[in-house]
Each structure stands twice: as C-alpha cells, then as structure tokens.
Design an enzyme around this catalytic site. Structure first.
Site, PDB file in Angstrom:
ATOM      1  N   ASP A 159       0.846  -1.206   0.000  1.00 45.60           N
ATOM      2  CA  ASP A 159       0.000   0.000   0.000  1.00 45.60           C
ATOM      3  C   ASP A 159       0.880   1.254   0.000  1.00 45.60           C
ATOM      4  O   ASP A 159       0.592   2.233  -0.690  1.00 45.60           O
ATOM      5  CB  ASP A 159      -0.915  -0.007   1.230  1.00 45.60           C
ATOM      6  CG  ASP A 159      -1.656  -1.322   1.383  1.00 45.60           C
ATOM      7  OD1 ASP A 159      -2.554  -1.574   0.569  1.00 45.60           O
ATOM      8  OD2 ASP A 159      -1.314  -2.113   2.274  1.00 45.60           O
ATOM      9  N   HIS A 187      -4.623  -3.500   6.487  1.00 46.68           N
ATOM     10  CA  HIS A 187      -4.475  -3.727   5.039  1.00 46.68           C
ATOM     11  C   HIS A 187      -5.841  -4.191   4.517  1.00 46.68           C
ATOM     12  O   HIS A 187      -6.096  -5.376   4.308  1.00 46.68           O
ATOM     13  CB  HIS A 187      -3.402  -4.787   4.768  1.00 46.68           C
ATOM     14  CG  HIS A 187      -3.303  -5.175   3.323  1.00 46.68           C
ATOM     15  ND1 HIS A 187      -2.947  -4.278   2.342  1.00 46.68           N
ATOM     16  CD2 HIS A 187      -3.531  -6.347   2.688  1.00 46.68           C
ATOM     17  CE1 HIS A 187      -2.960  -4.894   1.167  1.00 46.68           C
ATOM     18  NE2 HIS A 187      -3.319  -6.149   1.350  1.00 46.68           N
TER      19      HIS A 187
HETATM   20  N1  LIG Z   1      -0.563  -8.140   2.348  1.00 44.06           N
HETATM   21  C1  LIG Z   1      -0.573  -7.892   1.056  1.00 44.06           C
HETATM   22  O1  LIG Z   1      -0.291  -6.755   0.641  1.00 44.06           O
HETATM   23  C2  LIG Z   1      -0.909  -8.962   0.048  1.00 44.06           C
HETATM   24  C3  LIG Z   1      -0.699  -8.714  -1.311  1.00 44.06           C
HETATM   25  C4  LIG Z   1      -1.033  -9.709  -2.232  1.00 44.06           C
HETATM   26  C5  LIG Z   1      -1.560 -10.917  -1.805  1.00 44.06           C
HETATM   27  N2  LIG Z   1      -1.733 -11.126  -0.481  1.00 44.06           N
HETATM   28  C6  LIG Z   1      -2.251 -12.412   0.004  1.00 44.06           C
HETATM   29  O2  LIG Z   1      -1.193 -13.392  -0.085  1.00 44.06           O
HETATM   30  C7  LIG Z   1      -1.784 -14.709  -0.097  1.00 44.06           C
HETATM   31  C8  LIG Z   1      -1.120 -15.557  -1.182  1.00 44.06           C
HETATM   32  O3  LIG Z   1      -1.437 -15.035  -2.458  1.00 44.06           O
HETATM   33  P1  LIG Z   1      -0.984 -15.810  -3.787  1.00 44.06           P
HETATM   34  O4  LIG Z   1      -1.469 -14.964  -4.906  1.00 44.06           O
HETATM   35  O5  LIG Z   1       0.436 -16.213  -3.732  1.00 44.06           O
HETATM   36  O6  LIG Z   1      -1.927 -17.099  -3.685  1.00 44.06           O
HETATM   37  P2  LIG Z   1      -1.780 -18.503  -4.446  1.00 44.06           P
HETATM   38  O7  LIG Z   1      -3.090 -19.181  -4.326  1.00 44.06           O
HETATM   39  O8  LIG Z   1      -1.161 -18.340  -5.782  1.00 44.06           O
HETATM   40  O9  LIG Z   1      -0.708 -19.269  -3.545  1.00 44.06           O
HETATM   41  C9  LIG Z   1      -0.971 -19.609  -2.226  1.00 44.06           C
HETATM   42  C10 LIG Z   1      -0.159 -20.846  -1.929  1.00 44.06           C
HETATM   43  O10 LIG Z   1      -0.289 -21.116  -0.538  1.00 44.06           O
HETATM   44  C11 LIG Z   1      -0.376 -22.513  -0.386  1.00 44.06           C
HETATM   45  N3  LIG Z   1      -0.916 -22.842   0.929  1.00 44.06           N
HETATM   46  C12 LIG Z   1      -2.208 -22.920   1.316  1.00 44.06           C
HETATM   47  N4  LIG Z   1      -2.275 -23.329   2.599  1.00 44.06           N
HETATM   48  C13 LIG Z   1      -1.009 -23.462   3.045  1.00 44.06           C
HETATM   49  C14 LIG Z   1      -0.427 -23.851   4.270  1.00 44.06           C
HETATM   50  N5  LIG Z   1      -1.170 -24.197   5.322  1.00 44.06           N
HETATM   51  N6  LIG Z   1       0.922 -23.898   4.355  1.00 44.06           N
HETATM   52  C15 LIG Z   1       1.693 -23.582   3.301  1.00 44.06           C
HETATM   53  N7  LIG Z   1       1.204 -23.215   2.097  1.00 44.06           N
HETATM   54  C16 LIG Z   1      -0.130 -23.158   1.982  1.00 44.06           C
HETATM   55  C17 LIG Z   1      -1.253 -22.950  -1.547  1.00 44.06           C
HETATM   56  O11 LIG Z   1      -1.134 -24.344  -1.799  1.00 44.06           O
HETATM   57  C18 LIG Z   1      -0.651 -22.101  -2.665  1.00 44.06           C
HETATM   58  O12 LIG Z   1       0.442 -22.748  -3.302  1.00 44.06           O
HETATM   59  C19 LIG Z   1      -3.280 -14.482  -0.267  1.00 44.06           C
HETATM   60  O13 LIG Z   1      -3.928 -14.592   1.002  1.00 44.06           O
HETATM   61  C20 LIG Z   1      -3.373 -13.054  -0.777  1.00 44.06           C
HETATM   62  O14 LIG Z   1      -4.618 -12.451  -0.502  1.00 44.06           O
HETATM   63  C21 LIG Z   1      -1.431 -10.181   0.456  1.00 44.06           C
HETATM   64  O1  LIG Z   2      -6.326  -7.225  -2.739  1.00 40.58           O
HETATM   65  C1  LIG Z   2      -6.018  -8.389  -2.470  1.00 40.58           C
HETATM   66  O2  LIG Z   2      -6.844  -9.236  -2.100  1.00 40.58           O
HETATM   67  C2  LIG Z   2      -4.587  -8.816  -2.616  1.00 40.58           C
HETATM   68  C3  LIG Z   2      -3.667  -7.909  -1.868  1.00 40.58           C
HETATM   69  O3  LIG Z   2      -4.043  -7.774  -0.524  1.00 40.58           O
HETATM   70  C4  LIG Z   2      -3.509  -6.564  -2.525  1.00 40.58           C
HETATM   71  O4  LIG Z   2      -3.616  -5.535  -1.856  1.00 40.58           O
HETATM   72  O5  LIG Z   2      -3.241  -6.527  -3.751  1.00 40.58           O
END
Ligand SMILES: NC(=O)c1ccc[n+]([C@@H]2O[C@H](COP(=O)([O-])OP(=O)(O)OC[C@H]3O[C@@H](n4cnc5c(N)ncnc54)[C@H](O)[C@@H]3O)[C@@H](O)[C@H]2O)c1
Ligand SMILES: O=C(O)C[C@H](O)C(=O)O
Length: 332
Positions: A159, A187
């Site tokens: 952000d 967030h």
């Molecule tokens: N804070 C932020 O700014 C931010 C930004 C983007 C995404 N995210 C979050 O990050 C997370 C991951 O996003 P992504 O796009 O990589 O998702 P994705 O679905 O591509 O990958 C997630 C991975 O986590 C694995 N997983 C699920 N449960 C698990 C566990 N108990 N232990 C280990 N691995 C496990 C899944 O098998 C998968 O491979 C989501 O919750 C998303 O919303 C947060």
């Molecule tokens: O928006 C989402 O769910 C993914 C991540 O938290 C983001 O801010 O891009």
C-alpha cells in the site's frame, strides 16, 4: 562471506512466491554477501508443483543459494529459521473483502505460530503477507508465546509503494523523489493512506506533497480511494490478485527490517499496537516505522488532522472486530 541463514517462504508453490523466491535468492533482501538456505513450505498436494520451482531455482545458478529444502512439514520448514515470509493462504476473488478470508486462513496462522514457537530461532523476523494480513499476524504471534510480539509484522508496504507511485505521478516527479507516505491501520479498504507527512523533491527543492501537488481535495479523496481499492482493481483486471508487486513489497519490507531505514526515512509495517496515535492496543496496526539494528520503532509526534483521525478510528475498530472473529473461528 558469513554463514548461511535459513529463510522460509510459505505458499512456495503459489504466485507471489514465484516472484519472491528469485528476489530473495539473488541477494536483493539480505544483501550480496549473505548466503542463504531456502525452506519452501506448501501443502502436500502442491509438492509436484513445488519440485518445478526447486528445479527453476537450481537453473538460476545463484551463487548465494546454498541449499533449497522443499517440504510440506512445518517442523522442517520452520527449523532454525532467521526470517519467515508467511505467504501461503487463500487469495480473495472479485467481490470479496480481505476479511472474508478469515475463516479459510486464520487456522493456518495459528498452526504456523505454533511451529515458529517450537522450531524457529528466537529472534526470527516474521512477515505475514497472507490475508487478512494484520489479523493473521496477530493470531500467529499469540500462538507463539515464547517469541517476542515485536518479531511479528504484517505487510502494508505494498500500500505504501502504491501511494508513493500515485503521488509521484500526480506531482510529475520520478518515484525516487517521493518518500514518507503513511498507511495507517488495516491492510483493507478501511486503511488510511496519508500523504500529509510525505516529502517530494521537485525542481531541486524538497517540499510537502500538498505543496508539490496543490490539490488538497485530490489528496483527501481520489488518492485515498485509489490506494484503498487498488488491490481490488488489480483483481478485476488480472482475475488474480497482485503477485509481482506483492513480492516486491515483501522483499522491501524484509530488507528494511534487516538493513534498517536511512536517516529521515520511514516505512510502513503492521506491528503490535502499543496504543500510539489512539490506535487500539493488542491489534496489528500499520504505523510509520524507523528501524535500527534490526529493531523497529513507531515514529512519534506526527500531527494528525481530524479528517485522518476519524478514519484511523474506523480502521482500528475494524481490526478489533476482526480479532474477535478470528479467535471465535479458532475456538469453534
Ligand atoms: N498483504 C498484502 O499486501 C498482500 C498482497 C497480495 C496478496 N496477499 C495475500 O497473499 C496470499 C497468497 O497469495 P498468492 O497470490 O500467492 O496465492 P496462491 O493461491 O497463488 O498461492 C498460495 C499458496 O499457498 C499454499 N498454501 C495454502 N495453505 C497453506 C499452508 N497451510 N501452508 C503452506 N502453504 C499453503 C497454496 O497451496 C498455494 O500454493 C493471499 O492470502 C493473498 O490475498 C497479500
Ligand atoms: O487485494 C487483495 O486481495 C490482494 C492484496 O491484498 C492486494 O492488496 O493486492
């Protein structure tokens, strides 16, 4: 060259990890003289996919990468780790709020808190990326009672980076000329993107964002909403949540924590609230932070106007509600 440190990335077969692992392994987080052993955790059904990631990391032939340990066992994944990127969790789909992921994701962070408590180094630096990141970080910390709460942080750097880019574009300067944007709170779409303390270098002079942009209503409306809704806008366009920019922000967050902040720079991180700026205590709240010798501190004494103070209360209330829901999901 120093001894290798162990770094775990969870969700290692997922889309954020696919960008993040390369950034870490080539030395862009812990520096060009720090060898690494990467622990890659994912769930059992993803082990074949994870083998592909392991092959690709080998094929990068990266000199700092001494060993890669793919596993579905948290006891192996968290053993002696110095830093933990907790990415593995379900991402939201179009139309969802991040807190809608609580019931699916919060138990992951309970289990990983317990595993960190049992197996990680006591000075482990934990960054929670998986959503809802602030409340997952809180849960993780609560289930790791032998680790100090200050070891647990949640990612709001994405952000902050988004805010910095928007200010740079509006002021007509490169992003390197903009610093000290603040994201307060959660967030989520209640987050408070605040440019009041940002600095902009324009025409050879350092000035406030307000002076550089000269459009207060844009700073309080369009700018704020754009940052609050940016994650959803990316999902609407890509049909998947942000990954490259999320990986970049995770690397920025951990690099700042490991290397420290420069003199008058601050960064934003979700950290255990001590009640600064009227935030509720005992939630993970995003504050402006400075870092020295691996220890973070909340920047104190910034003036907050009523507009932002009201928004900061609302995002704090949302975190208290999420905390209540998270612990009722765990106890159910
Ligand atoms: N804070 C932020 O700014 C931010 C930004 C983007 C995404 N995210 C979050 O990050 C997370 C991951 O996003 P992504 O796009 O990589 O998702 P994705 O679905 O591509 O990958 C997630 C991975 O986590 C694995 N997983 C699920 N449960 C698990 C566990 N108990 N232990 C280990 N691995 C496990 C899944 O098998 C998968 O491979 C989501 O919750 C998303 O919303 C947060
Ligand atoms: O928006 C989402 O769910 C993914 C991540 O938290 C983001 O801010 O891009």
């Amino acid at each position: 060259m120093s001894e290798p440190i162990r770094v775990v990335v969870t969700g290692a077969a997922g889309q954020i990890a696919y960008s993040l692992l390369y950034i870490i392994a080539k030395g862009d987080v812990f520096g060009p003289n720090q060898p690494l052993i990467l622990h890659l955790l994912d769930i059992p059904v993803m082990m074949d996919v994870l083998q592909g990631v392991v092959m690709e990391l080998a094929d990068c032939a990266l000199p700092l990468l001494h060993e890669v340990i793919p596993t579905a066992d948290p006891a192996v994944a968290f053993k002696d780790v110095f830093a933990a990127f907790l990415v593995g969790a379900m991402p939201r789909r179009q139309g969802m709020e991040r807190k809608d992921l609580l019931s699916a994701n919060v138990k992951i962070f309970k289990e990983q808190g317990e595993a960190l408590d049992n197996y990680a180094r006591k000075d482990v630096k934990v960054l929670v990326v998986g959503n809802p990141a602030n409340t997952n970080a809180l849960v993780c910390s609560k289930y790791a009672p032998s680790l100090p709460p200050e070891n647990f942080t949640a990612m709001t750097r994405l952000d902050q980076n988004r805010a910095r880019a928007q200010i740079a574009e509006k002021a007509g300067v490169p992003v390197s000329c903009v610093s000290n944007l603040i994201i307060w709170g959660n967030h989520s779409s209640t987050q408070v993107p605040d440019a009041s303390h940002a600095k902009v270098m324009k025409n050879g002079t350092t000035m406030s964002a307000a002076d550089a942009i000269q459009n207060d209503s844009w700073l309080k409306q369009e700018f704020v909403e754009t940052i609050q809704k940016r994650g959803a806008a990316v999902i609407a366009a890509r049909k998947m949540s942000s990954a490259m920019s999320a990986a970049n922000a995770a690397a920025d967050h951990m690099r700042s924590w490991f290397m420290g902040t420069s003199n008058d720079e601050f960064v934003c991180m979700g950290v255990m609230s001590d009640g600064s700026y009227g935030a509720p205590k005992n939630v993970v709240y995003s504050f402006p932070i400075t870092i020295k010798n691996g220890k973070w501190s909340i920047v104190q004494g910034l003036k907050i106007d009523d507009f932002f103070a009201n928004m900061m209360n609302l995002t704090g209330q949302e975190l208290e509600e999420e905390r209540k829901e998270a612990f009722s999901v765990i106890q159910a």
